[in-house]
Every structure is written in structure tokens, then in C-alpha cells.
Design a protein around this motif. Sequence first.
Motif, PDB file in Angstrom:
ATOM      1  N   ASP A 143       0.853  -1.195   0.000  1.00 35.19           N
ATOM      2  CA  ASP A 143       0.000   0.000   0.000  1.00 35.19           C
ATOM      3  C   ASP A 143       0.889   1.245   0.000  1.00 35.19           C
ATOM      4  O   ASP A 143       1.293   1.743   1.047  1.00 35.19           O
ATOM      5  CB  ASP A 143      -0.912  -0.018   1.221  1.00 35.19           C
ATOM      6  N   PHE A 144       1.198   1.741  -1.186  1.00 38.25           N
ATOM      7  CA  PHE A 144       2.065   2.913  -1.314  1.00 38.25           C
ATOM      8  C   PHE A 144       1.405   4.155  -0.730  1.00 38.25           C
ATOM      9  O   PHE A 144       2.071   4.998  -0.128  1.00 38.25           O
ATOM     10  CB  PHE A 144       2.399   3.160  -2.791  1.00 38.25           C
ATOM     11  N   VAL A 145       0.116   4.276  -0.900  1.00 33.69           N
ATOM     12  CA  VAL A 145      -0.598   5.483  -0.476  1.00 33.69           C
ATOM     13  C   VAL A 145      -0.596   5.625   1.042  1.00 33.69           C
ATOM     14  O   VAL A 145      -0.289   6.699   1.573  1.00 33.69           O
ATOM     15  CB  VAL A 145      -2.038   5.457  -1.016  1.00 33.69           C
ATOM     16  N   SER A 146      -0.933   4.546   1.747  1.00 33.87           N
ATOM     17  CA  SER A 146      -1.008   4.635   3.209  1.00 33.87           C
ATOM     18  C   SER A 146       0.359   4.865   3.844  1.00 33.87           C
ATOM     19  O   SER A 146       0.464   5.437   4.927  1.00 33.87           O
ATOM     20  CB  SER A 146      -1.633   3.361   3.784  1.00 33.87           C
ATOM     21  N   LYS A 147       1.421   4.443   3.154  1.00 37.54           N
ATOM     22  CA  LYS A 147       2.775   4.620   3.691  1.00 37.54           C
ATOM     23  C   LYS A 147       3.395   5.939   3.248  1.00 37.54           C
ATOM     24  O   LYS A 147       4.514   6.267   3.647  1.00 37.54           O
ATOM     25  CB  LYS A 147       3.676   3.470   3.230  1.00 37.54           C
ATOM     26  N   SER A 148       2.692   6.690   2.411  1.00 40.70           N
ATOM     27  CA  SER A 148       3.285   7.900   1.836  1.00 40.70           C
ATOM     28  C   SER A 148       3.655   8.942   2.890  1.00 40.70           C
ATOM     29  O   SER A 148       4.615   9.694   2.710  1.00 40.70           O
ATOM     30  CB  SER A 148       2.329   8.519   0.810  1.00 40.70           C
ATOM     31  N   LYS A 149       2.909   8.987   4.007  1.00 38.36           N
ATOM     32  CA  LYS A 149       3.207   9.992   5.029  1.00 38.36           C
ATOM     33  C   LYS A 149       4.601   9.802   5.614  1.00 38.36           C
ATOM     34  O   LYS A 149       5.289  10.778   5.956  1.00 38.36           O
ATOM     35  CB  LYS A 149       2.162   9.948   6.142  1.00 38.36           C
ATOM     36  N   TYR A 150       5.062   8.543   5.705  1.00 39.56           N
ATOM     37  CA  TYR A 150       6.408   8.293   6.225  1.00 39.56           C
ATOM     38  C   TYR A 150       7.466   8.778   5.233  1.00 39.56           C
ATOM     39  O   TYR A 150       8.503   9.317   5.627  1.00 39.56           O
ATOM     40  CB  TYR A 150       6.593   6.806   6.512  1.00 39.56           C
ATOM     41  N   PHE A 151       7.190   8.583   3.955  1.00 39.20           N
ATOM     42  CA  PHE A 151       8.126   9.050   2.936  1.00 39.20           C
ATOM     43  C   PHE A 151       8.147  10.575   2.877  1.00 39.20           C
ATOM     44  O   PHE A 151       9.207  11.177   2.672  1.00 39.20           O
ATOM     45  CB  PHE A 151       7.745   8.467   1.575  1.00 39.20           C
ATOM     46  N   TYR A 152       6.992  11.202   3.076  1.00 37.86           N
ATOM     47  CA  TYR A 152       6.951  12.662   3.116  1.00 37.86           C
ATOM     48  C   TYR A 152       7.762  13.189   4.305  1.00 37.86           C
ATOM     49  O   TYR A 152       8.503  14.164   4.187  1.00 37.86           O
ATOM     50  CB  TYR A 152       5.510  13.159   3.231  1.00 37.86           C
ATOM     51  N   ILE A 168       6.654  10.092  -3.878  1.00 35.17           N
ATOM     52  CA  ILE A 168       6.359  11.518  -3.710  1.00 35.17           C
ATOM     53  C   ILE A 168       5.337  11.998  -4.735  1.00 35.17           C
ATOM     54  O   ILE A 168       4.279  12.538  -4.388  1.00 35.17           O
ATOM     55  CB  ILE A 168       7.639  12.370  -3.810  1.00 35.17           C
ATOM     56  N   ALA A 169       5.644  11.818  -6.020  1.00 35.30           N
ATOM     57  CA  ALA A 169       4.819  12.396  -7.081  1.00 35.30           C
ATOM     58  C   ALA A 169       3.411  11.816  -7.113  1.00 35.30           C
ATOM     59  O   ALA A 169       2.414  12.558  -7.120  1.00 35.30           O
ATOM     60  CB  ALA A 169       5.510  12.187  -8.439  1.00 35.30           C
ATOM     61  N   SER A 170       3.298  10.486  -7.128  1.00 36.22           N
ATOM     62  CA  SER A 170       1.973   9.852  -7.240  1.00 36.22           C
ATOM     63  C   SER A 170       1.078  10.138  -6.039  1.00 36.22           C
ATOM     64  O   SER A 170      -0.087  10.543  -6.213  1.00 36.22           O
ATOM     65  CB  SER A 170       2.136   8.345  -7.448  1.00 36.22           C
ATOM     66  N   PRO A 171       1.566   9.958  -4.800  1.00 33.57           N
ATOM     67  CA  PRO A 171       0.715  10.311  -3.651  1.00 33.57           C
ATOM     68  C   PRO A 171       0.350  11.788  -3.602  1.00 33.57           C
ATOM     69  O   PRO A 171      -0.746  12.144  -3.145  1.00 33.57           O
ATOM     70  CB  PRO A 171       1.585   9.919  -2.438  1.00 33.57           C
ATOM     71  N   LEU A 172       1.262  12.667  -4.074  1.00 36.34           N
ATOM     72  CA  LEU A 172       0.951  14.095  -4.080  1.00 36.34           C
ATOM     73  C   LEU A 172      -0.174  14.393  -5.067  1.00 36.34           C
ATOM     74  O   LEU A 172      -1.080  15.190  -4.779  1.00 36.34           O
ATOM     75  CB  LEU A 172       2.205  14.906  -4.438  1.00 36.34           C
ATOM     76  N   TRP A 173      -0.133  13.762  -6.240  1.00 35.89           N
ATOM     77  CA  TRP A 173      -1.230  13.919  -7.194  1.00 35.89           C
ATOM     78  C   TRP A 173      -2.537  13.430  -6.578  1.00 35.89           C
ATOM     79  O   TRP A 173      -3.596  14.053  -6.747  1.00 35.89           O
ATOM     80  CB  TRP A 173      -0.943  13.132  -8.471  1.00 35.89           C
ATOM     81  N   LEU A 174      -2.477  12.329  -5.857  1.00 34.48           N
ATOM     82  CA  LEU A 174      -3.673  11.768  -5.218  1.00 34.48           C
ATOM     83  C   LEU A 174      -4.279  12.757  -4.221  1.00 34.48           C
ATOM     84  O   LEU A 174      -5.506  12.939  -4.169  1.00 34.48           O
ATOM     85  CB  LEU A 174      -3.328  10.457  -4.522  1.00 34.48           C
TER      86      LEU A 174
END
Length: 304
Positions: free
Chosen positions: A9-18, A280-286
Motif C-alpha cells: 500500500d504505497f498510499v497509506s505509507k506515503s506519510k512516512y516518505f513525506y 512523492i509524485a503519485s501520492p501528491l497527485w492523489l
Amino acid sequence: MRYNFGKFDFVSKSKYFYMFSIAITLLGILVLAISGLNYGVDFRAGSSMDIAVSQNLQPRQDEIHTLIQKEELGRYKLSVGTDRVTIRFDDILTDKEENKLKTDFAAAFDPTASAEVNTVDVEIAREIQTKAMLAVLISSLGIIVYVSIRFEWRFALAAIVALLHDAFIVISIFSILQLEVNIPFVVAILTIIGYSINDTIVIFDRIRENLRFAKIKNKADLNKLVNASVSQTMTRSINTVVTVLFAALCVFIFGGESIRLFSLAMVIGLLAGAYSSIFIASPLWLIMKSKEKPKTPAKSQSAV
């Protein structure tokens, strides 16, 4: 080679990458504010003497400092490698000063040493700095226009954030390590920008294709679509970055001293580009897409 990331789940983990990217960015801003960049002679007026030696002079750095100070050539920075000594002076050396330093260095440390001197005056240094920044700005604006026309403004904004993130990561690491920034470094940054946008566009194109056939009712549906799109392009992304990274590493290990920093910037930028395109890019677009107001169907006109 294919990889299976269907359950990640890339989206749910995106906050850690941010959080990780923000931390690196803040650290980079802090270091840049304190130390700045170690500009090479290409961007800074003065003379740079690059001396190839046949022995390791690292244990004799203090002696080299003493010799340079006796020459009374003004402020300088010394870098001693296993087979090379680089001295960068803030002032432009005269022919007499250059020849005397070369002769004295060879007599004191290595009779077989060969030296090369590069000199840049103030006006040329300023012009190169201006043109380098202009090149990065124009390339970024061109990417915004292209992606906005080819896709939509949300994709363009997310892509620009990702590529600026990649460029700044490289700049921050060079500032932290005080590695020299010169013309090849600018070429590396422009190459990294091109690679980053290419990798990002591949994922965005898959998102756009999946949007055509998806029935999006809520944010959860958008999350699934982004996760699926990233997973479908992951094999391509990994194989591409591994291939290019292998070539860049070979250049870094076996290449000459003059392109070593260029290849190092490429290695860092390639890793940052692959990371930002996915996390970064894909979750930001989301995030931006999920805030879009739903389109209300047009009301049918009643018969008169």
C-alpha cells in the motif's frame, strides 16, 4: 526481471516518505545556510591548481599547507587525495606565482608531479552562475507546460515537486560533504531532472490510462487506483534505475578524477529520482485529486 508489489500500500505509507523527504530538505536548507556550496573554479573567480602525484601525500598535508603559506598566495582551500592534490585560490595567480609553486611543490614532495592550472575571472564566474540557474529554470518551466498540456495541472505540479526534490537532495548532499560544485555538476542536475520526469511520466501515464476505465466513487477507489498503477510500473522503474545506476557506478569507480563528482551526483540523483517518482509524485497527485469537487450533472430543462 519482474517484481510483485501488488499487496504493498504505497498510499497509506506515503506519510512516512513525506516525513523523510521533509527532514532531508530541512537539513539541506540548514547546511546550505551555514556552509553554502563549495563552488569550483567554474563558478568562482580565482585559480585552481590540480596536481597529479605518484605517491600518497595525505600523511603530509601539514607540510603542503606550510609550503603554500610560505608562497603568500592569499586564501586557499587544499584537498589531498591518494594520487592528486587540488589547491583552489581565491585570487588569480600570475604566471610567475604558478611556476614558482609548481617548482617548489615538485622539489619538496614529488619530482614527477604534473600540475594543471585553471583560472576564471569575476565576470565569467558570474555569467556561468547566471546561465546555470537559468538553464534549470527554463527546463523546469518547459516541463510544467508539457505535462499540463499532455496530462493536467495536478500532474504537472506533482512532477515539478518531485524533480525539484531530486535536484535539492543532490545539492544538499554536496553541501553537507562540501564536495566541489562545477560545470559537470550542473550537467548532472539537468540529466537528473530529465531522468526524474521520465520516470514520473511513466507512472502518471498508467494512472491516466487506469482512470479511463475505473469507476471512482470515493477516495478509497482513488487510493486503489494509484496503488495499482504504481505496482504495474514498478518492474519497469526498478529495472531502469538498476541498469542506469550500474553504468553510473562504473563511471564513478573506474572513471577519471575529472568526472568522478559528476558520476557521484548521477548516482545520488538516480536513486532520488526513482524514490520520488514512486513515493512523492503519485501520492501528491492523489492528495490534490481527492480534493477536487465532484462534477454535478447538468439539470435537464423542463419542456415548456
